[in-house]
Design a protein around this motif. Structure first.
Motif, PDB file in Angstrom:
ATOM      1  N   GLY B  14       0.840  -1.201   0.000  1.00  0.00           N
ATOM      2  CA  GLY B  14       0.000   0.000   0.000  1.00  0.00           C
ATOM      3  C   GLY B  14       0.864   1.234   0.000  1.00  0.00           C
ATOM      4  N   TYR B  15       0.315   2.321   0.507  1.00  0.00           N
ATOM      5  CA  TYR B  15       1.051   3.581   0.536  1.00  0.00           C
ATOM      6  C   TYR B  15       1.239   4.004   1.985  1.00  0.00           C
ATOM      7  CZ  TYR B  15      -0.101   3.285  -4.334  1.00  0.00           C
ATOM      8  OH  TYR B  15      -0.218   2.826  -5.622  1.00  0.00           O
ATOM      9  N   GLY B  16       2.498   4.072   2.431  1.00  0.00           N
ATOM     10  CA  GLY B  16       2.756   4.333   3.842  1.00  0.00           C
ATOM     11  C   GLY B  16       2.154   3.205   4.661  1.00  0.00           C
ATOM     12  N   PRO B  17       1.470   3.553   5.751  1.00  0.00           N
ATOM     13  CA  PRO B  17       0.899   2.490   6.586  1.00  0.00           C
ATOM     14  C   PRO B  17      -0.397   1.900   6.012  1.00  0.00           C
ATOM     15  CG  PRO B  17       0.456   4.641   7.550  1.00  0.00           C
ATOM     16  CD  PRO B  17       1.296   4.884   6.343  1.00  0.00           C
ATOM     17  N   THR B  18      -0.977   2.580   5.013  1.00  0.00           N
ATOM     18  CA  THR B  18      -2.257   2.116   4.454  1.00  0.00           C
ATOM     19  C   THR B  18      -2.043   0.909   3.547  1.00  0.00           C
ATOM     20  OG1 THR B  18      -2.938   4.420   4.427  1.00  0.00           O
ATOM     21  CG2 THR B  18      -4.323   2.869   3.209  1.00  0.00           C
ATOM     22  N   ARG B  19      -2.811  -0.144   3.791  1.00  0.00           N
ATOM     23  CA  ARG B  19      -2.688  -1.356   2.978  1.00  0.00           C
ATOM     24  C   ARG B  19      -3.796  -1.378   1.938  1.00  0.00           C
ATOM     25  NH1 ARG B  19      -0.008  -5.589   6.962  1.00  0.00           N
ATOM     26  NH2 ARG B  19       1.190  -4.043   8.109  1.00  0.00           N
ATOM     27  N   VAL B  36      -5.301  -8.337 -15.647  1.00  0.00           N
ATOM     28  CA  VAL B  36      -5.761  -8.046 -14.279  1.00  0.00           C
ATOM     29  C   VAL B  36      -7.005  -7.184 -14.400  1.00  0.00           C
ATOM     30  CG1 VAL B  36      -5.145  -7.069 -12.041  1.00  0.00           C
ATOM     31  CG2 VAL B  36      -3.384  -8.142 -13.451  1.00  0.00           C
ATOM     32  N   LEU B  37      -8.123  -7.695 -13.889  1.00  0.00           N
ATOM     33  CA  LEU B  37      -9.395  -6.988 -14.029  1.00  0.00           C
ATOM     34  C   LEU B  37      -9.940  -6.612 -12.652  1.00  0.00           C
ATOM     35  CD1 LEU B  37     -10.973  -9.449 -16.645  1.00  0.00           C
ATOM     36  CD2 LEU B  37      -9.749  -7.323 -17.124  1.00  0.00           C
ATOM     37  N   GLY B  38     -10.870  -5.699 -12.665  1.00  0.00           N
ATOM     38  CA  GLY B  38     -11.495  -5.283 -11.406  1.00  0.00           C
ATOM     39  C   GLY B  38     -12.054  -3.893 -11.544  1.00  0.00           C
ATOM     40  N   ARG B  39     -12.941  -3.551 -10.612  1.00  0.00           N
ATOM     41  CA  ARG B  39     -13.533  -2.212 -10.650  1.00  0.00           C
ATOM     42  C   ARG B  39     -12.471  -1.155 -10.331  1.00  0.00           C
ATOM     43  NH1 ARG B  39     -17.677  -5.111  -7.905  1.00  0.00           N
ATOM     44  NH2 ARG B  39     -19.623  -5.149  -9.082  1.00  0.00           N
ATOM     45  N   ASN B  40     -12.839   0.094 -10.477  1.00  0.00           N
ATOM     46  CA  ASN B  40     -11.943   1.193 -10.107  1.00  0.00           C
ATOM     47  C   ASN B  40     -11.632   1.154  -8.617  1.00  0.00           C
ATOM     48  OD1 ASN B  40     -11.436   2.517 -12.493  1.00  0.00           O
ATOM     49  ND2 ASN B  40     -13.306   3.727 -12.385  1.00  0.00           N
ATOM     50  N   GLY B  41     -10.384   1.384  -8.266  1.00  0.00           N
ATOM     51  CA  GLY B  41     -10.020   1.533  -6.854  1.00  0.00           C
ATOM     52  C   GLY B  41      -9.880   0.246  -6.076  1.00  0.00           C
ATOM     53  N   VAL B  42      -9.797  -0.894  -6.748  1.00  0.00           N
ATOM     54  CA  VAL B  42      -9.691  -2.153  -5.993  1.00  0.00           C
ATOM     55  C   VAL B  42      -8.244  -2.560  -5.732  1.00  0.00           C
ATOM     56  CG1 VAL B  42     -11.909  -3.065  -6.777  1.00  0.00           C
ATOM     57  CG2 VAL B  42      -9.828  -3.566  -8.092  1.00  0.00           C
ATOM     58  N   GLY B  43      -7.294  -1.847  -6.383  1.00  0.00           N
ATOM     59  CA  GLY B  43      -5.875  -2.140  -6.102  1.00  0.00           C
ATOM     60  C   GLY B  43      -5.079  -2.670  -7.291  1.00  0.00           C
ATOM     61  N   LYS B  44      -5.608  -2.520  -8.508  1.00  0.00           N
ATOM     62  CA  LYS B  44      -4.889  -3.057  -9.686  1.00  0.00           C
ATOM     63  C   LYS B  44      -3.580  -2.294  -9.914  1.00  0.00           C
ATOM     64  CE  LYS B  44      -8.258  -2.298 -12.645  1.00  0.00           C
ATOM     65  NZ  LYS B  44      -9.200  -1.556 -11.780  1.00  0.00           N
ATOM     66  N   GLY B  53       8.124  -1.849  -7.088  1.00  0.00           N
ATOM     67  CA  GLY B  53       8.818  -1.240  -5.949  1.00  0.00           C
ATOM     68  C   GLY B  53       8.504   0.228  -5.755  1.00  0.00           C
ATOM     69  N   LEU B  54       7.333   0.649  -6.217  1.00  0.00           N
ATOM     70  CA  LEU B  54       6.979   2.068  -6.136  1.00  0.00           C
ATOM     71  C   LEU B  54       6.110   2.389  -4.927  1.00  0.00           C
ATOM     72  CD1 LEU B  54       6.233   2.582  -9.915  1.00  0.00           C
ATOM     73  CD2 LEU B  54       8.100   3.622  -8.645  1.00  0.00           C
ATOM     74  N   CYS B  55       5.684   1.357  -4.204  1.00  0.00           N
ATOM     75  CA  CYS B  55       4.906   1.618  -2.987  1.00  0.00           C
ATOM     76  C   CYS B  55       5.430   0.734  -1.861  1.00  0.00           C
ATOM     77  CB  CYS B  55       3.414   1.432  -3.243  1.00  0.00           C
ATOM     78  SG  CYS B  55       2.952  -0.218  -3.732  1.00  0.00           S
ATOM     79  N   THR B  56       4.828   0.856  -0.706  1.00  0.00           N
ATOM     80  CA  THR B  56       5.344   0.137   0.464  1.00  0.00           C
ATOM     81  C   THR B  56       4.898  -1.325   0.456  1.00  0.00           C
ATOM     82  OG1 THR B  56       5.040   2.218   1.641  1.00  0.00           O
ATOM     83  CG2 THR B  56       5.540   0.277   2.980  1.00  0.00           C
ATOM     84  N   GLN B  57       5.870  -2.208   0.532  1.00  0.00           N
ATOM     85  CA  GLN B  57       5.530  -3.634   0.615  1.00  0.00           C
ATOM     86  C   GLN B  57       5.533  -4.042   2.083  1.00  0.00           C
ATOM     87  OE1 GLN B  57       7.855  -6.220  -1.960  1.00  0.00           O
ATOM     88  NE2 GLN B  57       7.276  -8.028  -0.775  1.00  0.00           N
ATOM     89  N   HIS B  58       4.363  -4.463   2.561  1.00  0.00           N
ATOM     90  CA  HIS B  58       4.255  -4.832   3.979  1.00  0.00           C
ATOM     91  C   HIS B  58       4.532  -6.307   4.219  1.00  0.00           C
ATOM     92  CE1 HIS B  58       2.737  -0.929   5.226  1.00  0.00           C
ATOM     93  NE2 HIS B  58       1.963  -0.939   4.155  1.00  0.00           N
ATOM     94  N   GLY B  59       4.357  -7.123   3.213  1.00  0.00           N
ATOM     95  CA  GLY B  59       4.596  -8.554   3.405  1.00  0.00           C
ATOM     96  C   GLY B  59       4.564  -9.290   2.093  1.00  0.00           C
ATOM     97  N   GLY B  60       4.971 -10.554   2.139  1.00  0.00           N
ATOM     98  CA  GLY B  60       4.946 -11.377   0.941  1.00  0.00           C
ATOM     99  C   GLY B  60       6.247 -11.297   0.163  1.00  0.00           C
ATOM    100  N   THR B  61       6.291 -12.022  -0.937  1.00  0.00           N
ATOM    101  CA  THR B  61       7.507 -12.036  -1.753  1.00  0.00           C
ATOM    102  C   THR B  61       7.165 -11.852  -3.229  1.00  0.00           C
ATOM    103  OG1 THR B  61       7.382 -14.432  -2.000  1.00  0.00           O
ATOM    104  CG2 THR B  61       8.758 -13.601  -0.191  1.00  0.00           C
ATOM    105  N   ILE B  62       8.117 -11.313  -3.955  1.00  0.00           N
ATOM    106  CA  ILE B  62       7.983 -11.166  -5.406  1.00  0.00           C
ATOM    107  C   ILE B  62       9.277 -11.721  -5.999  1.00  0.00           C
ATOM    108  CG2 ILE B  62       7.559  -9.558  -7.329  1.00  0.00           C
ATOM    109  CD1 ILE B  62       6.732  -7.483  -5.137  1.00  0.00           C
ATOM    110  N   ALA B  63       9.158 -12.626  -6.960  1.00  0.00           N
ATOM    111  CA  ALA B  63      10.374 -13.203  -7.555  1.00  0.00           C
ATOM    112  C   ALA B  63      10.269 -13.192  -9.064  1.00  0.00           C
ATOM    113  CB  ALA B  63      10.583 -14.616  -7.039  1.00  0.00           C
ATOM    114  N   LEU B  64      11.358 -12.766  -9.692  1.00  0.00           N
ATOM    115  CA  LEU B  64      11.441 -12.800 -11.151  1.00  0.00           C
ATOM    116  C   LEU B  64      12.417 -13.916 -11.482  1.00  0.00           C
ATOM    117  CD1 LEU B  64      10.549 -11.307 -13.767  1.00  0.00           C
ATOM    118  CD2 LEU B  64      12.628  -9.959 -13.571  1.00  0.00           C
ATOM    119  N   GLY B  65      11.888 -15.025 -11.976  1.00  0.00           N
ATOM    120  CA  GLY B  65      12.721 -16.214 -12.142  1.00  0.00           C
ATOM    121  C   GLY B  65      13.198 -16.663 -10.774  1.00  0.00           C
ATOM    122  N   GLU B  66      14.513 -16.788 -10.629  1.00  0.00           N
ATOM    123  CA  GLU B  66      15.076 -17.216  -9.341  1.00  0.00           C
ATOM    124  C   GLU B  66      15.430 -16.027  -8.442  1.00  0.00           C
ATOM    125  OE1 GLU B  66      15.431 -20.513  -8.491  1.00  0.00           O
ATOM    126  OE2 GLU B  66      14.339 -20.829 -10.375  1.00  0.00           O
TER     127      GLU B  66
END
Lengths: 335, 237
Positions: B14-19, B36-44, B53-66
């Motif tokens: 999210g942005y700062g503390p907001t998830r 990726v589909l969804g209504r406006n404002g759902v987080g796409k 890497g443009l916003c705050t990552q609070h948890g989880g992982t992202i991997a490109l290949g290895e």
């Protein structure tokens, strides 16, 4: 870009566009210098001084006009390079070309150091850091009198003949000729530099640093490198100032000097190297002649003129001139 | 670069503390096209921003290949093979088309400006124009072309058709489709124009309130129109 070695319809070899631009700039600066030499033969010291300060304005244009870093501490680089050249000369390096090299190295190092500090921040904190950096250097220059001469200035050094042939004369002809050639060469090189992929990306960073990051640009290191290049250019100016005048004063590193350079850049047009050159020349010649013809009100006249220029040509005189020329060409085509 | 799989696991960002998105997991196999589909404002957009890497990552992982992307700077992620075309286009306004494209070519790369002009011939006609003198469609073409000159292994497109005339949308989608088939590249497309997105994609995820509400093959989504009606609120024909 046009390929190198293209030919005209008549079959004569034609230079590619970017080379023509740089050759033209080289020729224009040389021609302006020669006109200055012929029109003001007894003011060569002033013209030489204008050229040295022009390097400071050019260096400021690289970081402010091309990379978007706002600074009011650029004179610190100029001044430190001048002190380095003065000390090198006192230590026995008297060849002007070698001294120019000393100035470039000192300026580049100072540029890198200031770049590490200043380009780490943005907007107002950046401005404040740049002022603090400049003031710190000015204070050190005052304290370290054994290297700078303190408030008396650093003096007593005399460079040898340029290329072992051209002795510095009391009329300032050698100083002027040497400075003019260096300006023409450096300007042509800088015009190429700002069109290089590195220079273009710096302009991209100025436009939108986040977007530059998104396409894989490490913004901070690039700005530091740009500062290093800018410092080298300021160093050329500082070196010429020391070589030609033979004295380096505290004014070289002062806040006033940085602020004046910024005003010259804004008057000429930030983001255009030729704008920086014209801004520097016009501001200094105008200030000199208004000051000598009306010593009581010259600051009022200069201030009023600056306000008028900013009101009617907010992007600088160079942009206003280029825009007027474009309109003129368009009207001729439509006729 | 060759196509490389992207794997997102339990991503909360999210942005700062907001998830805005929470516990989002999906995978884009090498060379696949994900919409990726969804209504406006759902987080796409936040999802793509988090990958970049443009916003705050609070948890989880992202991997490109290895290679793990979490914690890496945006510029580093781009160098590793992520090519991001944001919703705002963000071309360099004071540079010409050609200069904008030049900034997309990395040092030591064998990329050529002609690649961009072959993909978008209109850019060749406008090569001397400033970025600020281009239409919305041309700006989008320039933004995509410049990103592609970085030879990314995965392209992230955030609503590339927004605000464009239908004929330009057709032209752009046709080029993107051709690109996906002719190059070894994975593509994630966030798009509000459902029909066009479903024609383009192979896999789809639907985001609802920051979480994945549905995922599967586009063919399954096309077959079950009630799903789209439920999650996105538009009918497709």
């Amino acid at each position: 870009m046009t390929a190198i070695g293209t030919t005209t319809a008549a079959g004569a070899p034609r230079l590619p566009g970017w080379v023509r631009y740089e050759v033209t700039a080289f020729a224009v600066v040389t021609a302006l210098g020669l006109i200055g030499y012929l029109v003001f033969p007894f003011d060569l010291a002033l013209l030489t001084r204008i050229i040295a300060v022009t390097f400071l304005v050019l260096s400021l244009d690289l970081v402010t006009g091309y990379a978007g870093v706002v600074t009011l501490g650029q004179a610190a680089i100029f001044g430190v390079a001048a002190y380095a050249v003065g000390n090198a000369c006192l230590a026995g390096i008297t060849d002007p070309v070698m001294l120019l090299g000393v100035g470039i190295i000192a300026g580049a190092l100072m540029g890198l150091v200031s770049g590490v500090l200043i380009s780490r921040f943005s907007a107002l904190p950046q401005l404040v850091i740049s002022i603090a950096f400049g003031q710190l250097v000015a204070a050190l220059a005052n304290k370290l009198a054994q290297f700078t001469g303190g408030s008396d200035g650093l003096a007593g050094f005399a460079p040898s003949a340029v290329l072992g042939v051209f002795e510095f004369d009391i009329f300032g002809r050698t100083s002027f000729g040497f400075s003019l050639v260096v300006l023409a060469v450096v300007l042509a090189l800088l015009l190429r530099f700002v069109q290089s992929p590195f220079g273009l990306m710096c302009r991209g960073i100025r436009d939108d640093a986040l977007r530059a990051r998104m396409i894989g640009t490490a913004v901070y290191p690039r700005l530091i490198v740009m500062y290093g290049v800018s410092g080298a250019v300021a160093g050329v100016g500082g070196a010429l100032s020391a070589i030609n005048v033979g004295v380096v004063s505290l004014h070289s590193v002062s806040f006033e000097m940085s602020a004046e350079a910024l005003v010259m850049l804004v008057v000429g047009g930030a983001g255009h190297l030729l704008g920086a050159v014209f801004g520097s020349i016009l501001f200094q010649i105008f200030g000199h002649f208004v000051g000598s013809t009306n010593p009581f009100h010259w600051m009022t006249i200069v201030g009023g003129t600056l306000i008028l220029i900013t009101l009617f040509a907010p992007k600088g005189l160079y942009s206003a001139f280029a825009s007027a020329m474009a309109k003129f060409r368009k009207s001729r085509v439509s006729q | 670069m060759t196509a490389v799989p992207l794997k997102v696991t339990d991503l909360t960002a999210g942005y700062g503390p907001t998830r805005i998105i929470s516990n989002v997991s999906f995978e884009v196999p090498a060379g696949r096209k994900l919409v990726v589909l969804g209504r406006n404002g759902v987080g796409k957009t936040t999802l793509l921003s988090a990958v970049m890497g443009l916003c705050t990552q609070h948890g989880g992982t992202i991997a490109l290949g290895e290679e793990a992307l979490s914690g890496r700077k945006t510029s580093r992620r781009a160098m590793m093979g992520l090519g991001y075309v944001p919703q705002t286009r963000d071309i360099f306004q004071s540079l010409t088309v050609e200069q904008n494209l030049s900034t997309g070519i990395r040092a030591g790369s064998d990329a050529r400006l002609d690649e961009a002009y072959e993909l978008f011939p209109r850019l060749a006609e406008r090569r001397r124009n400033l970025g600020s003198q281009l239409s919305g469609g041309e700006q989008q073409m320039l933004s995509i072309a410049r990103t592609l000159l970085g030879h990314p292994s995965i392209l992230l497109l955030d609503e590339p058709l927004e605000g464009l005339a239908p004929i330009i949308c057709d032209e752009l989608m046709s080029t993107i489709t051709e690109l996906a088939s002719s190059r070894a590249i994975s593509i994630i497309l966030v798009e509000q124009q459902i029909e066009r997105a479903l024609v383009f994609g192979e896999d789809a995820i639907i985001i609802e309130r920051g979480q994945i509400a549905w995922e599967g093959a586009v063919s399954a989504l096309r077959a079950d129109r009630d799903l789209i009606e439920t999650y996105i609120g538009v009918g497709i024909h």
